[in-house]
Design an enzyme around this catalytic site. Structure first.
Site, short mmCIF file in Angstrom:
data_model
loop_
_atom_site.label_atom_id
_atom_site.label_comp_id
_atom_site.label_asym_id
_atom_site.label_seq_id
_atom_site.Cartn_x
_atom_site.Cartn_y
_atom_site.Cartn_z
N ASN A 14 0.84 -1.19 0.00
CA ASN A 14 0.00 0.00 0.00
C ASN A 14 0.88 1.25 0.00
OD1 ASN A 14 -2.51 1.65 0.62
ND2 ASN A 14 -1.23 2.12 2.40
N ASP A 50 1.86 6.55 0.46
CA ASP A 50 1.07 5.59 -0.33
C ASP A 50 1.54 5.56 -1.78
OD1 ASP A 50 -0.53 5.80 2.07
OD2 ASP A 50 -2.19 4.96 0.91
N ASP A 84 -0.89 -6.63 3.41
CA ASP A 84 -1.06 -5.59 4.41
C ASP A 84 -1.92 -4.45 3.85
OD1 ASP A 84 -0.10 -4.44 7.03
OD2 ASP A 84 0.60 -2.87 5.67
N HIS A 96 -6.74 -0.38 1.65
CA HIS A 96 -6.34 1.01 1.37
C HIS A 96 -5.47 1.16 0.12
CE1 HIS A 96 -8.06 2.13 5.16
NE2 HIS A 96 -7.33 1.25 5.79
N GLU A 122 -5.74 -8.10 4.55
CA GLU A 122 -6.09 -7.38 5.78
C GLU A 122 -7.06 -6.26 5.43
OE1 GLU A 122 -3.99 -4.65 9.26
OE2 GLU A 122 -3.38 -4.48 7.18
#
Ligand code: CA
Length: 511
Positions: A115, A188, A219, A223, A256
């Site tokens: 991410n 990010d 992970d 997002h 996740e």
């Protein structure tokens, strides 16, 4: 016919490639697990040395927290995606670990943190040089005016990030800020940029090909796109899976996604498994209260939601992970309660992930380093394997009996876990991962009762969460299930199909 075939395949424990699907998984916080070279820091060779222990416990998949070079102790901000952190070992050590794990029937998955990168990753060091730099677009940049006009300057805190101001200056007062959902040191990556996508896909494929690792724990999967473009994330993970399957058609991917089932569900389009974080936020507290709060109903409802997106979904269940207070501390160190929590996790459907040390009742509450304390192999003065990277505040010898002590004690939590895992894996009805088999039996709130129906034989499970004996009557249609697979001490028969279950106990019946 095609539908029927899919059901039959899903029911088979062995996939077409001949590899057995994992049934019990284990998360290892690498820094804390086992030190092989005396520097006090957990490492890859330490994990290799403990594979026999993991096999003895019954684990057949291990998830290692990140092992690539990173400025942080937890390594969730990567500087070099193809490297191994020197504190943890070498790439050869990693390959050796995978090889030795496979020899014991244990799969290995790598924590892939894509991410965001570290602010010290060479891509970001280039990107900060200015808007004209070719790496600028590897990250998400915006002018303060544009951020304000989109109304995205601040965010609400969420259980996976309490960063409220996700826009950061590389240099104060420049024209643009960059987006870092978790913090300024974790910028990010910009997945609208095809070069970024291709680079990351190539990194994933490289690990599969180069090391033989079996897959990834993804992970912050939720997002991967900023929150104002969240729907693009689902398509991203589909593309990711397709790319990984080019190297390993059985690649194991677990995401996740900290969210309710409705938000998790579309991630199953790409990721075969996702963690059931909601379950982990519910189960330990229910055990603490000694009362059910509709756990089985909650699970059945989530299965329905997931099935609509992917009928072959894998519900990755857990009590806690490296981001949550340890279940042992939620239960105030009471071994009997920890056994009840284990009983629930290991009799319900799904692929259970134990967090290292849970099986010996390790304790720990935030801040984070204290939920990631050194594993206790032996009493401290005889424990060369014990890591020393942080001074434990909770899991000390006086509070938690080390593994070596628990191994010799038939009533220990460790022996309880081992026995329970062996039972789970010995019964297809209990071990089924895909197409979760679960029927609720209505009972009062001190109990949880369910059937795990299976063609090879149904299994009935009843848990007494309370601290007093409770009566349970087997429903008429299950009267034939009278053989006790798990019998608590102090169980009293009251009549045909009628039992008095002692406090904090479990009864498992089969035909
Ligand atoms: Ca070491």
């Amino acid at each position: 016919m095609k539908h029927l075939l899919r059901i039959i395949l899903a029911l088979l424990p062995v996939s077409l490639s001949g590899q057995e699907a994992p049934r019990v998984a284990y998360e290892i916080f690498v820094r804390s697990f086992c030190d092989s070279d005396g520097d006090g820091i957990g490492d890859l060779n330490g994990i290799s040395a403990k594979l026999d222990y993991l096999a003895e416990l019954g684990v057949d998949l291990i998830w290692l927290t990140p092992v690539s070079p990173s400025p942080s102790y937890h390594k969730y901000d990567v500087m070099d995606y193809r490297g191994i952190e020197p504190e943890y070992g070498t790439l050869d050590d990693y390959k050796e670990l995978v090889k030795k794990a496979h020899a014991r029937g244990i799969k290995v998955i790598k924590d892939l943190v894509i991410n965001h990168s570290s602010e010290q990753h060479p891509w970001f060091l280039e990107a900060v040089k200015g808007p004209e730099n070719p790496y600028r677009d590897f990250y998400v940049w915006m002018t303060p005016d544009r951020i304000d006009s989109l109304g995205i300057a601040v965010r609400e805190g969420s259980p996976d990030s309490w960063e409220l101001n996700p826009w950061h200056w590389a240099v104060e007062g420049e024209t643009e800020k960059y987006y870092g959902l978790f913090s300024g040191v974790m910028p990010d990556l910009n997945y609208d940029n095809p070069v970024v996508r291709d680079s990351i896909f190539a990194i994933g494929q490289w690990w599969l090909r180069e090391t033989g690792v079996d897959g990834f724990r993804l992970d912050a999967a939720k997002h991967i796109y900023p929150q104002w473009e969240a729907e693009k994330a689902h398509a991203f993970w589909q593309a990711f899976r397709e790319e990984m399957e080019k190297v390993n058609e059985d690649v194991f991917l677990v995401g996740e996604v900290y969210a309710d089932a409705e938000i998790v569900a579309p991630f199953f389009r790409g990721l075969g498994a996702n963690f059931n974080i909601q379950m982990s936020e519910k189960l330990p507290f229910m055990v603490r209260e000694g009362r059910d709060s509709d756990l089985v109903e909650f699970l059945l409802e989530s299965y329905g939601t997931y099935t609509s997106e992917n009928p072959a979904f894998v519900d990755a269940t857990l009590l806690t992970n490296h981001d949550q207070n340890r279940v042992g501390s939620v239960l105030e160190g009471r071994t009997e309660d920890m056994k009840v929590a284990a009983n629930l996790l290991l009799t319900l459907p799904g692929l259970p992930f134990l967090y290292y040390g849970e099986e010996i009742g390790m304790l720990g509450q935030k801040p984070d380093p204290q939920i990631r304390e050194p594993f206790l192999w032996q009493l401290e003065d005889q424990d060369p394997d014990r890591t020393r990277w942080t001074t434990p505040q909770y899991s000390t010898d006086s509070a938690v009996a080390p593994l070596a002590v628990q191994r010799k004690d038939a009533q220990s939590l460790y022996r309880h876990y081992r026995k329970l895992i062996a039972l789970r894996k010995s019964r297809p009805a209990l071990a089924q991962v895909r197409q979760p088999n679960l029927l609720r039996i209505p009972v009062r709130e001190e109990l949880i009762a369910f059937v795990r129906p299976h063609t090879s034989g149904d299994v009935l499970v009843v848990h007494n969460l309370s601290d007093s004996p409770q009566q349970f009557t087997v429903p008429g249609e299950y009267f034939k299930l009278s053989r006790k697979l798990w019998k608590p001490r102090g169980l009293k028969p009251l009549g045909t199909g009628q039992w008095s279950l002692p406090a904090k106990s479990m009864l498992i019946l089969a035909k």
